[in-house]
Motif scaffolding. Structure first.
Motif, PDB file in Angstrom:
ATOM      1  N   ARG A   5      14.532  37.982   0.112  1.00 42.25           N
ATOM      2  CA  ARG A   5      14.476  37.832  -1.354  1.00 42.25           C
ATOM      3  C   ARG A   5      13.653  38.989  -1.877  1.00 42.25           C
ATOM      4  N   ILE A   6      14.274  39.830  -2.688  1.00 41.59           N
ATOM      5  CA  ILE A   6      13.591  41.037  -3.131  1.00 41.59           C
ATOM      6  C   ILE A   6      13.726  41.179  -4.642  1.00 41.59           C
ATOM      7  N   SER A   7      12.587  41.311  -5.322  1.00 39.96           N
ATOM      8  CA  SER A   7      12.657  41.509  -6.767  1.00 39.96           C
ATOM      9  C   SER A   7      12.110  42.885  -7.133  1.00 39.96           C
ATOM     10  N   TRP A 131      20.793  45.835   0.512  1.00 44.12           N
ATOM     11  CA  TRP A 131      19.586  45.197   1.071  1.00 44.12           C
ATOM     12  C   TRP A 131      18.598  46.272   1.547  1.00 44.12           C
ATOM     13  N   HIS A 134      17.088  48.041  -1.487  1.00 48.14           N
ATOM     14  CA  HIS A 134      16.128  47.137  -2.138  1.00 48.14           C
ATOM     15  C   HIS A 134      14.828  47.075  -1.331  1.00 48.14           C
ATOM     16  N   SER A 135      14.975  46.962   0.001  1.00 49.01           N
ATOM     17  CA  SER A 135      13.780  46.855   0.855  1.00 49.01           C
ATOM     18  C   SER A 135      12.946  48.133   0.797  1.00 49.01           C
ATOM     19  N   ALA A 138      11.248  48.310  -2.577  1.00 47.16           N
ATOM     20  CA  ALA A 138      10.195  47.312  -2.752  1.00 47.16           C
ATOM     21  C   ALA A 138       8.957  47.671  -1.934  1.00 47.16           C
ATOM     22  N   PRO A 184      15.157  40.613 -11.771  1.00 47.35           N
ATOM     23  CA  PRO A 184      15.131  39.332 -11.051  1.00 47.35           C
ATOM     24  C   PRO A 184      15.355  39.518  -9.552  1.00 47.35           C
ATOM     25  N   GLU A 185      15.053  38.450  -8.819  1.00 49.61           N
ATOM     26  CA  GLU A 185      15.178  38.464  -7.371  1.00 49.61           C
ATOM     27  C   GLU A 185      16.643  38.587  -6.930  1.00 49.61           C
ATOM     28  N   ILE A 187      19.007  38.068  -3.520  1.00 51.69           N
ATOM     29  CA  ILE A 187      18.897  37.367  -2.231  1.00 51.69           C
ATOM     30  C   ILE A 187      19.972  37.889  -1.279  1.00 51.69           C
ATOM     31  N   CYS A 341      25.222  38.625  -0.615  1.00 55.08           N
ATOM     32  CA  CYS A 341      24.069  38.611  -1.519  1.00 55.08           C
ATOM     33  C   CYS A 341      24.396  37.925  -2.832  1.00 55.08           C
TER      34      CYS A 341
END
Lengths: 356, 74
Positions: A5-7, A131, A134-135, A138, A184-185, A187, A341
């Motif tokens: 879960r990444i916002s 993903w 995003h990672s 983040a 927002p997150e 997933i 996702c």
């Protein structure tokens, strides 16, 4: 279990580049079926095969990627000097080494302060790529990143392969992502089953089976299929069973993780393997037809990892620049690998398809 | 058995075709990789039975296939 879960990261724009060259099953590929139009009609009706966009001899996935990235920078009015990272998901790079991403940094003139890396995945690659980006973002240090997904699978399919020749198209799609504290997150659910690697693979030509005089000669496998070890191999029945087996739980789980009802999802965008597989998944999950696009293959062919963003570009078009959308994206295939996702797209700055 | 045969005929999109239980699958018209795919889908959808492509191709006759489905169905 790989659920992330990444916002704080959002997608800003999307451009898909497709080759100008179009071939059709009825005309250009009737030779595969000895001109039997009834058989061709069956494939069109049942599987949804029709037209494909394929790269010419001189064009590679990197060329398509360059076109998509340049257009993306232009349409989002982004200064190339502000890009912190470029990641390319591909299995058909220009060279064994270096990878496509770093070469694209040079060709486009992105700053040398840019992080660049290729990711080796196929049909699950867009979701895996989202993903990964995003990672990376983040974890800090990257504020504006381009993810590009592209392949020219048509180039590794035998010209005399009745099962695979009419299926694959070529494309590259570029996505701009930015850090945004209010985003927002998203997933992500990432999955793998390497025991099934022989269901979809290209055995010859790399280092386990280096190309030689024997493995590059096509062998007649019967039923209108001639393949060499250096061509793409697929067991259609195995891939079909695999897709149903993994996609039903994947969609149910992601909806549960996101706490979304089917009705509030604007689109379930599956890897566009073919209309038949998508419809089989859709019916079993009882998803409404209107929220499951499945016509990309008949227009462009199965574009491997680029098929999900190409569907976002082609099927949704300006809708994505007019209002936000809640999307479930799910890719499945070579590996075997699959990823799903739940992601909220804000109003995008651009979302288009261009010809290369 | 009759319903099974009807499902099979529909699955391979050969409406109107008369099939007997002792017919060999490979001798059905249009029994190709597409028919195998649509039959696998029908077995999964109607009977909750997942066969591999090889298992299906190893079934000699319609009756043999019916036997496997009856044995495995949920």
């Amino acid at each position: 279990m790989a659920i992330a879960r990444i916002s704080g990261v959002c997608i800003r724009g999307l451009v898909t580049a497709i080759p100008r060259k179009e071939v059709s099953l009825s005309n250009d590929e009737a030779y595969l079926f000895d001109g039997n139009q009834a058989q061709i009609e069956r494939l069109k009706q049942t599987i949804g095969l029709d037209k494909r966009r394929i790269a010419d001899e001189q064009t590679t996935a990197m060329d398509l990627a360059e076109t998509a990235i340049r257009k993306l920078l232009e349409e989002t009015n982004t200064d190339p000097g502000s890009i912190d990272g470029l990641f390319m998901v591909t299995q058909t790079p220009d060279y064994f080494q270096p990878g496509n991403a770093v070469m694209l940094q040079g060709r486009i003139g992105l700053p040398t302060t840019c992080a660049c890396m290729d990711i080796n995945l196929g049909c699950s690659g867009y979701v895996y790529g989202l993903w990964a980006v995003h990672s990376f973002m983040a974890s800090g240090g990257l504020d504006r990143v381009i993810l590009v997904v592209g392949d020219t699978i048509s180039k590794i399919v035998s010209e005399n392969d009745r099962a695979l020749r009419p299926l694959f198209g070529d494309a590259a799609s570029a996505t701009l992502l930015e850090s945004n504290l209010g985003a927002p997150e998203a997933i992500f659910e990432l999955r793998s089953d390497g025991t099934g690697y022989q269901s979809l693979w290209q055995p010859g030509g790399a280092f386990r089976e280096p190309v030689n005089d024997e493995n590059s000669v096509p062998e007649n496998l019967g039923e209108g299929i001639e393949r060499s070890r250096c061509h793409l191999h697929m067991d259609g029945a195995e891939i079909f069973n695999f897709s149903l087996k993994v996609e039903l739980p994947a969609i149910r789980e992601i909806l549960e993780e996101a706490d979304w009802d089917v009705d509030e999802v604007d689109g379930f965008v599956f890897h566009q393997a073919n209309r038949y597989i998508i419809e089989n998944i859709r019916k079993r999950l009882k998803l409404p037809e209107s929220s499951v696009p499945s016509a990309t293959v008949e227009k462009f062919g199965n574009q491997s990892g680029a098929s999900i963003p190409a569907t976002l570009s082609d099927h949704y078009g300006n809708q994505l620049t007019e209002k936000p959308h809640k999307m479930v994206l799910s890719g499945f295939g070579v590996g075997l690998s699959w990823a799903t996702c739940a992601i909220e797209l804000p109003k995008l700055l651009c979302n288009s398809i261009i010809e290369h | 058995m009759e319903t099974f045969i009807n499902n099979l005929v529909e699955g391979i999109n050969s409406q109107g075709l008369i099939i007997q239980s002792n017919h060999k699958l490979v001798e059905l018209p249009n029994w190709d990789s597409l028919a195998i795919l649509t039959t696998l889908s029908m077995l999964d959808m109607e009977y909750g039975v997942t066969l591999s492509g090889t298992e299906l191709q190893n079934c000699g006759t319609v009756a043999e296939l019916y036997g496997i489905v009856e044995q495995r169905k949920k």
